[in-house]
Write an enzyme that holds these catalytic residues in place. Structure first.
Site, PDB file in Angstrom:
ATOM      1  N   GLY B  75      16.398  23.897  13.830  1.00 19.49           N
ATOM      2  CA  GLY B  75      16.388  25.314  13.508  1.00 19.49           C
ATOM      3  C   GLY B  75      16.887  25.522  12.097  1.00 19.49           C
ATOM      4  CB  CYS B 102      16.610  18.509  12.959  1.00 17.65           C
ATOM      5  SG  CYS B 102      16.294  18.948  11.246  1.00 17.65           S
ATOM      6  CG  LEU B 103      20.717  23.401  13.451  1.00 15.02           C
ATOM      7  CD1 LEU B 103      21.370  23.538  12.094  1.00 15.02           C
ATOM      8  CD2 LEU B 103      20.158  24.743  13.888  1.00 15.02           C
ATOM      9  N   GLY B 104      20.660  20.003  15.375  1.00 15.56           N
ATOM     10  CA  GLY B 104      21.551  19.589  16.457  1.00 15.56           C
ATOM     11  C   GLY B 104      22.489  18.469  16.033  1.00 15.56           C
ATOM     12  CG  MET B 105      22.970  14.404  13.263  1.00 15.39           C
ATOM     13  SD  MET B 105      22.260  13.546  11.850  1.00 15.39           S
ATOM     14  CE  MET B 105      23.066  14.361  10.496  1.00 15.39           C
ATOM     15  CD  GLN B 106      21.581  19.608   9.154  1.00 14.75           C
ATOM     16  OE1 GLN B 106      21.726  20.821   9.065  1.00 14.75           O
ATOM     17  NE2 GLN B 106      20.754  18.930   8.376  1.00 14.75           N
ATOM     18  CD  GLU B 126      20.404  25.712   6.896  1.00 12.91           C
ATOM     19  OE1 GLU B 126      20.711  24.608   7.401  1.00 12.91           O
ATOM     20  OE2 GLU B 126      19.398  26.363   7.241  1.00 12.91           O
ATOM     21  NE  ARG B 183      14.614  24.505   2.564  1.00 12.60           N
ATOM     22  CZ  ARG B 183      13.382  24.526   2.092  1.00 12.60           C
ATOM     23  NH1 ARG B 183      13.055  23.825   1.041  1.00 12.60           N
ATOM     24  NH2 ARG B 183      12.452  25.250   2.677  1.00 12.60           N
ATOM     25  CG  HIS B 228      12.225  17.216  13.927  1.00 11.37           C
ATOM     26  ND1 HIS B 228      12.694  18.307  14.612  1.00 11.37           N
ATOM     27  CD2 HIS B 228      12.505  17.438  12.627  1.00 11.37           C
ATOM     28  CE1 HIS B 228      13.239  19.158  13.756  1.00 11.37           C
ATOM     29  NE2 HIS B 228      13.136  18.658  12.546  1.00 11.37           N
ATOM     30  CD  GLU B 230      11.456  17.488  17.957  1.00 12.45           C
ATOM     31  OE1 GLU B 230      12.252  16.531  17.897  1.00 12.45           O
ATOM     32  OE2 GLU B 230      11.581  18.526  17.282  1.00 12.45           O
TER      33      GLU B 230
END
Lengths: 271, 265
Positions: B75, B102-106, B126, B183, B228, B230
């Site tokens: 996301g 992605c965002l889930g790792m961050q 971000e 990013r 990703h 998935e």
């Protein structure tokens, strides 16, 4: 040379065209036929990368980094292939390419029009995918429904393809919805007749009609659609709702869709 | 395969915490990947879609108490981030299997910074461009890029796996190619102190500069990926990380089911 299957949608969108196209790819591949797929999106965004997920759903990323429509995910999962940026084309891409060619002077002072310039640009994308993928069959899904203003150049392009690459090398498939009227407990074919009429007005006579519905489709409805839409009876394919999307290729096989495609396009299929 | 899909009965309850959950299509490939992995593990994955803002409002217990696994997908933007951080916190403290994409790792990295290293200021550049502890920062190649369309780090990149990590065990390989779209990245300035506190960098770019996968040492299965996974799952070839996640989540059912027995007797 590659053969083409063009898939349009009628009546309403979100009727499962993407899954249907992915399933056709699956059944052709199981017959030893190499396929590649292209999705045409009539919106003016260059790609869906900047669109809100609420508007557009997931952004699917291909191996070469293209941000594409989520239908490409279905194609990859059902057909077990890897696609590239060539497999998702939007009006935004087509028009920006035409305009940059115009600025470069490629058109030598001509007046730039939807026909022939934009339509030629769209056809270039079909040929480019055919050449690079070297597939036997290119499946092309036209996003949206027949009658949308943005979709018209795409429909004109697929109409011209039949003349360009030869009658025997192109197949038009129309995916529609048969709505259910609960008071009379029947499925209605009129919206499908109208959308087929709209296609014919543009100059496209569908070879196959795939009917989506919430309920089983009777033989008499198939006969009626065959008569009114001028499509052979075995080419009216019923596709009622299923529990899981992975069942769709099996349903299409029981309706002899694979054999029909092979016969109509004269493909060399493995049994 | 379809027959299998219809026949599997053993349920596994997975909670997906995201900001676009009102439209399931926003996580189409994640949903399919979970289904493929469930099939491979002979279980039926029940996904509960939880709006991360609801976790901010009601607290994590209310929404996550039945979760055998928690997944935080990709996301952008600051909305709902705090709810995702609390979900990651819940997963880590209660030892619930967690998969961050992605965002889930961050989010997993931010949570680790805030609650393990006790640094409440840990954040991503971000969400707060002026944060003093940007544990997640803009990719070097992204500095100075202002155009939003088609400018992220996208597509296939290789990732070298750390032997004997959860990730390597799931993949059973040393190098994998995965699809990216981001990013921001793990800020390498914080790598050493996170590592000392128990974070494992189980996947790195071949030059070692970019953290692709991280996991938590003292946790049964908590893995975050910058890429990703998935996008590579297939019905007949489920993605190794999703498979590993569901296989571990399935065990939580057995262990977690015990306390519901009448223990007092």
């Amino acid at each position: 040379m590659a053969k083409y299957i063009f898939v349009t949608g009628g009546v309403v969108s979100s009727v499962g065209k993407g899954i249907t196209v992915a399933s056709m790819g699956n059944i052709l591949k199981s017959r030893g036929i190499e396929v590649s797929v292209q999705k045409l999106d009539p919106y003016f965004n260059v790609d869906p990368g900047t669109m809100s997920p609420y508007q557009h759903g997931e952004v699917f990323v291909t191996k070469d980094g293209a941000e594409t429509d989520l239908d490409l995910g279905n194609y990859e999962r059902f057909i077990d292939i890897e696609l590239t940026s060539l497999s998702n084309t939007t009006s935004g891409q087509i028009y920006s390419s035409v305009i940059s060619k115009e600025r470069r002077g490629d058109y030598l002072g001509g007046t730039i029009q939807v026909v022939p310039h934009v339509v030629c640009e769209i056809k270039q994308y079909f040929h480019q995918l055919a050449e690079i993928s070297q597939a036997d069959v290119i499946l092309v899904e036209v996003g949206g429904t027949v009658g949308d203003i943005e979709g018209q150049p795409f429909l004109e392009a697929i109409r011209q393809m039949r003349k360009d690459v030869g009658r025997d090398n192109v197949l038009y498939i129309h995916v529609t919805l048969l709505p259910y009227i609960s008071t009379t407990k029947e499925l209605k074919t009129k919206p499908t007749q109208h959308s087929v009429n709209e296609l014919r007005r543009i100059g496209i006579q569908p070879d196959v009609i795939i009917c989506r519905s919430d309920y089983p489709i009777s033989d008499s409805i198939r006969d009626k659609l065959s008569l009114f839409c001028d499509v052979e009876r075995e080419a009216v394919i019923p596709l009622p709702n299923v529990e899981t999307v992975y069942e769709v290729p099996l349903i299409l096989e029981t309706e002899h869709m694979g054999d029909l495609l092979v016969k109509k396009l004269g493909l060399n299929a493995r049994q | 395969m379809v027959k299998l899909l219809k026949d599997v009965v053993e349920p596994v309850n997975i909670v997906l915490v995201g900001k676009y959950v009102e439209l399931e299509d926003a996580y189409y490939s994640v949903r399919e990947s979970l289904c493929h992995a469930g099939l491979h593990n002979s279980c039926c994955v029940n996904i509960s879609w939880v709006q991360s803002e609801d976790i901010e409002r009601d607290g994590p217990d209310h929404h996550l108490c039945h979760a055998q696994g928690i997944i935080v997908p990709g996301g952008f933007g600051v909305r709902g981030i705090e709810g995702m951080v609390r979900a990651a916190n819940y997963a880590r403290e209660n030892k619930i299997p967690y998969l961050g994409l992605c965002l889930g790792m961050q989010v997993m990295v931010i949570e680790f910074g805030r609650f393990v290293l006790n640094d409440p200021k840990a954040n991503s550049a971000e969400f707060d461009p002026d944060t003093i502890n940007p544990v997640i920062d803009l990719l070097l190649e992204q500095k100075g890029v202002s155009s939003k369309g088609g400018t992220m780090r996208r597509g296939n990149y290789p990732c070298k796996l750390l032997p004997s990590s959860l990730a390597a065990a799931s993949y059973n390989a040393d190098t994998v190619y995965e699809r990216h779209r981001h990013r921001y990245e793990f800020n390498n300035k914080y790598r050493d102190c996170f590592e000392q506190a128990g974070m494992v960098y189980s996947g790195l770019s071949p030059d070692g500069e970019l953290v692709e996968i991280c996991e938590i040492k003292d946790h049964p299965w908590m893995v975050g990926t910058q890429f990703h996974p998935e996008f590579l799952s297939r019905p007949n070839r489920p993605h190794p990380l999703f498979c590993g996640f569901i296989a571990r989540a399935k065990k939580v059912l057995r262990e977690g089911a015990q306390p519901t027995l009448p223990l007092s007797q």
